[in-house]
Design a protein around this motif. Structure first.
Motif, PDB file in Angstrom:
ATOM      1  N   ARG A 155       0.820  -1.213   0.000  1.00  0.00           N
ATOM      2  CA  ARG A 155       0.000   0.000   0.000  1.00  0.00           C
ATOM      3  C   ARG A 155       0.857   1.268   0.000  1.00  0.00           C
ATOM      4  NH1 ARG A 155      -5.426   0.640   1.185  1.00  0.00           N
ATOM      5  NH2 ARG A 155      -6.044   2.813   1.472  1.00  0.00           N
ATOM      6  N   GLU A 159       0.521   4.044  -2.921  1.00  0.00           N
ATOM      7  CA  GLU A 159       0.161   5.446  -2.721  1.00  0.00           C
ATOM      8  C   GLU A 159       1.203   6.369  -3.353  1.00  0.00           C
ATOM      9  OE1 GLU A 159      -0.458   5.955   1.443  1.00  0.00           O
ATOM     10  OE2 GLU A 159      -2.334   4.807   1.462  1.00  0.00           O
ATOM     11  N   ILE A 178      -7.903   3.872 -10.998  1.00  0.00           N
ATOM     12  CA  ILE A 178      -7.562   2.984  -9.891  1.00  0.00           C
ATOM     13  C   ILE A 178      -8.563   1.836  -9.917  1.00  0.00           C
ATOM     14  CG2 ILE A 178      -7.185   2.775  -7.413  1.00  0.00           C
ATOM     15  CD1 ILE A 178      -5.358   4.804  -8.773  1.00  0.00           C
ATOM     16  N   ALA A 180      -9.725  -1.515  -7.823  1.00  0.00           N
ATOM     17  CA  ALA A 180      -9.650  -2.335  -6.613  1.00  0.00           C
ATOM     18  C   ALA A 180     -10.215  -3.711  -6.951  1.00  0.00           C
ATOM     19  CB  ALA A 180     -10.438  -1.699  -5.475  1.00  0.00           C
ATOM     20  N   ALA A 228      -4.819  -3.835  -5.877  1.00  0.00           N
ATOM     21  CA  ALA A 228      -5.159  -2.540  -6.468  1.00  0.00           C
ATOM     22  C   ALA A 228      -4.231  -2.280  -7.642  1.00  0.00           C
ATOM     23  CB  ALA A 228      -5.044  -1.419  -5.441  1.00  0.00           C
ATOM     24  N   GLN A 281      -6.071   9.401  -1.384  1.00  0.00           N
ATOM     25  CA  GLN A 281      -7.011   8.702  -0.513  1.00  0.00           C
ATOM     26  C   GLN A 281      -8.428   8.682  -1.084  1.00  0.00           C
ATOM     27  OE1 GLN A 281      -5.929   6.857   1.825  1.00  0.00           O
ATOM     28  NE2 GLN A 281      -3.838   7.635   1.552  1.00  0.00           N
ATOM     29  N   LEU A 284      -8.579   6.042  -3.911  1.00  0.00           N
ATOM     30  CA  LEU A 284      -8.578   4.682  -3.363  1.00  0.00           C
ATOM     31  C   LEU A 284      -9.905   4.359  -2.689  1.00  0.00           C
ATOM     32  CD1 LEU A 284      -4.998   4.307  -1.835  1.00  0.00           C
ATOM     33  CD2 LEU A 284      -6.000   2.914  -3.648  1.00  0.00           C
ATOM     34  N   HIS A 288     -12.697   1.381  -3.754  1.00  0.00           N
ATOM     35  CA  HIS A 288     -13.151   0.333  -2.831  1.00  0.00           C
ATOM     36  C   HIS A 288     -14.668   0.388  -2.632  1.00  0.00           C
ATOM     37  CE1 HIS A 288      -9.350  -1.457  -1.777  1.00  0.00           C
ATOM     38  NE2 HIS A 288      -8.819  -0.269  -1.556  1.00  0.00           N
TER      39      HIS A 288
END
Length: 711
Positions: A155, A159, A178, A180, A228, A281, A284, A288
């Protein structure tokens, strides 16, 4: 004077010898250079380290061995090295790289100092090979930013890669995505096999993900079964969907493991820059969120993030907060849906169904809050409360003198595998005073097939308590008959999807008949849930189904309303199929009421009982609830045409004789239907009254010839 000078020269030679001996005794490579950075002397360790003889390097520039400047300094004028080092307190240290005489490079740590002499200052450079240290640092750096199992970025590195993508996108406007990726049901698979085999599967999946994307894209592992991806420089947001499909195809390829072949699916959520976020953030989080929603749709889906999804997550969080207080606030209730015997029409049981009414959210569908309870673990206390309530109510009704019924309670997967389930049921039965034979536990087909041996052991323990067991939603999973016959079930509940379409879908009807026959061969009773029409009821009853529940008799009722039904002794009324009904009954289907009226008037004189319908679905319902001998249908109807209607009738009710009529028809299609046996005869509109009467009479003769028992 001559003697004094000779003494001084001797001291200098002695000092040089001492310095030379000292240089040779040092463990590190060393060289002495002048202020013009020419090599004056080296020790033997330097010869070994660089793989050269000293005569090959002496009087050569230091750049031959250390290409980069020894000191990083803006002032590069003559004598700058001495000025820098004299101003620096103590030796100056620096990491750089060196070049061996064979041209190979390696990392070194150098220390520089000044040696002041009468004949002029020189610079002393010690050189230490730090290759091993750099390898250790690189290993630790890799470990800090990579997953130990798969070798993929973790992770932290993910990032960082997203941050780099953000910087690139700001400099040159472009989209990136992105993804997931969440493996479906992986924890159950891992529990069924072993942790080691689970690790092997994850390693294999990681490799497949890497080969599914471009070299400059990032694949990271961010949780046990969650990956990811960062897809940069996309021409269009739709490109992410193409990659998602490619990933799902790669992941779902069979994996051979422990003499088994596994097929794993994955759910994927997609967020796009800049539409779905402009920082790490947010992107991501939104990916999700989309994954979570994709999993709710079922296995193997992918979904783009939208603002509405975010609203759903907020609503879900609110619902979870309320659900945690629902029992304490007395917001939950158990309703009971009657289960009726299809032979006697009497009530033989009921299913306990959970309902939730929240003052703020209103009535919440069980299809919404039960999966949430399952996911959060709240299903454990809620399920125990339902079990206690159902057993207590059933015992209270028995004490009131009502007929003894079996109450069926659903056991969720999380409840089933919760340690202490048997103890909980034992305690609830004891505290309520209910005889175990009047409690039935419903367990879904999909659940029992995931871990057959452990499920058998658990079912055996439950059966020893004396409770009844039923397999729920049968027909939707992948039951093996060899396993099914070993399970100690008492009842099989046919899934509602087959019941819903049983009167008009030959495939569903065939499955329903097969399930009933198979269950009876295994000494299991069959209950059909979701029966809403008399047609569904009649069709399944005539084919041997034992019990039913559904709106055709009653919806799920609150406890007080259910008790009122018990007090009334209400029974299931079956549609009359034969009493007082002429043997020669026919169905007439035409979307034009005028045509129906004319045909009825012509045929009524022959004493037939004529049922009429203007749509195919009406016709299927009539066929399911009545003994029909002849079906006369127009071919041109809205929705389902006559050819399709009669073809389905031939499979659902093969005993009937089917006649098609039309003024406009594709004769090739009609001929094909006749050859397949779907149609007995075709009549062209308009037809003479006498011709119609003769053909219908011959059709009934054919029906009675084929079905002599129905005369």
């Amino acid at each position: 004077m001559t003697e004094d000078r000779a003494g001084v020269d001797m001291e200098r030679r002695s000092g040089s010898t001492i310095c030379g001996d000292l240089m040779e005794s040092l463990p590190d490579a060393l060289m002495v250079i002048d202020d013009r950075q020419r090599i004056l002397s080296v020790n033997m360790q330097l010869e070994v380290l660089f793989g050269c003889r000293r005569e090959e390097v002496v009087e050569r520039p230091v750049e031959m061995l250390i290409p980069e400047p020894l000191v990083v300094c803006a002032d590069r004028s003559e004598g700058y090295l001495l000025r820098v080092l004299r101003a620096h307190p103590g030796p100056l240290r620096r990491d750089t790289f060196a070049v061996r005489c064979d041209g190979s490079e390696f990392p070194v740590e150098i220390h520089l100092g000044v040696l002041e002499r009468e004949e002029g200052a020189v610079l002393v450079v010690t050189i230490h090979d730090i290759s091993e240290r750099k390898r250790s640092e690189a290993f630790l750096q890799h470990e800090a930013f990579h997953d130990a199992l798969t070798g993929l970025p973790n992770r932290h590195l993910l990032e960082d890669r997203i941050s780099q993508a953000l910087l690139q996108a700001e400099r040159a406007p472009q989209q990136f995505a992105i993804l997931a990726v969440d493996l479906d049901r992986f924890k159950l698979i891992q529990a069924e096999l072993s942790l080691e085999m689970g690790d092997e599967i994850l390693h294999e999946i990681a490799g497949r993900l890497k080969t599914s994307v471009r070299e400059n894209d990032t694949v990271a592992r961010v949780a046990d079964d969650v990956f990811a991806l960062v897809l940069t420089n996309l021409h269009d947001g739709k490109d992410a969907a193409k990659v998602a499909k490619k990933i799902q195809e790669a992941v779902s390829r069979p994996i051979a493991m422990a003499e088994r072949v596994l097929e794993i699916t994955c759910s994927i959520g997609i967020s796009l820059y800049p539409k779905d976020g402009r920082d790490v953030q947010t992107l991501l989080k939104n990916a999700h969120i989309a994954t979570f929603r994709a999993k709710e749709k079922g296995q193997g889906h992918f979904l783009y993030f939208t603002d509405s999804l975010n609203e759903l997550i907020v609503a879900r969080s609110t619902m979870e907060r309320h659900l945690r207080q629902a029992i304490e606030n007395r917001e939950l209730a158990v309703h009971y849906q009657p289960q009726m015997d299809l032979r006697t029409g009497r009530m033989v049981g009921c299913e306990a169904l959970l309902r939730w009414r929240n003052p703020e959210l209103g009535n919440i569908s069980p299809g919404v809050f039960i999966p949430l309870a399952e996911e959060t673990g709240l299903i454990i206390p809620i399920g125990e409360w339902v079990l206690e309530t159902a057993c207590r109510d059933n015992r209270r009704w028995q004490r009131a003198g009502y007929p003894q019924l079996t109450v069926a309670v659903n056991i969720s997967p999380r409840q089933f595998w919760e340690p202490g389930l048997v103890r909980t049921i034992t305690r609830v039965l004891a505290s309520s005073g209910l005889d175990p034979q009047f409690l039935e536990l419903e367990i879904t087909e999909g659940m029992v097939m995931r871990d057959v041996e452990n499920v058998m052991a658990m079912l055996g323990e439950l059966k020893e308590l004396g409770v009844r067991l039923s397999i729920d939603d049968f027909g939707t999973g992948y039951s093996s008959l060899s396993h099914l016959k070993r399970f100690p079930f008492d009842k099989l509940k046919m899934d509602i999807s087959f019941v819903r379409d049983v009167t008009h879908d030959p495939g569903c009807a065939a499955i329903a008949r097969t399930i009933i026959a198979m269950a009876h061969n295994l000494n299991l009773r069959v209950i059909a849930e979701g029966i809403e029409t008399e047609g569904q009821l009649s069709y399944l009853r005539l084919r041997g189904c034992d019990e039913m529940q559904g709106f055709c008799f009653s919806p799920a009722l609150a406890g007080s309303d259910f008790e009122r039904v018990l007090a009334e002794g209400r029974m299931l009324q079956f549609p009359s199929l034969s009493e007082g009904q002429p043997k020669r009954s026919m169905l007439l289907v035409d979307d034009e009421p005028r045509i129906i009226t004319v045909i009825e008037r012509v045929l009524r004189v022959d004493g037939y009982r004529i049922f009429t319908a203007t749509r195919a679905d009406e016709g299927f319902e009539i066929l399911a609830t009545n003994q029909i001998g002849v079906v006369l249908s127009d071919l041109r109807m809205p929705g389902m045409d006559g050819i399709e209607f009669l073809s389905r009738v031939s499979r659902l009710h093969p005993e009937t004789v089917r006649i098609a009529m039309s003024g406009y028809a594709d004769m090739d299609m009609v001929t094909g239907s006749i050859n397949r046996g779907a149609i007995y005869k075709f009549l062209t509109k308009p037809f003479e009254n006498e011709v119609l009467r003769q053909n219908i009479a011959k059709a009934f003769e054919q029906f009675e010839k084929l079905n002599p028992g129905d005369r």
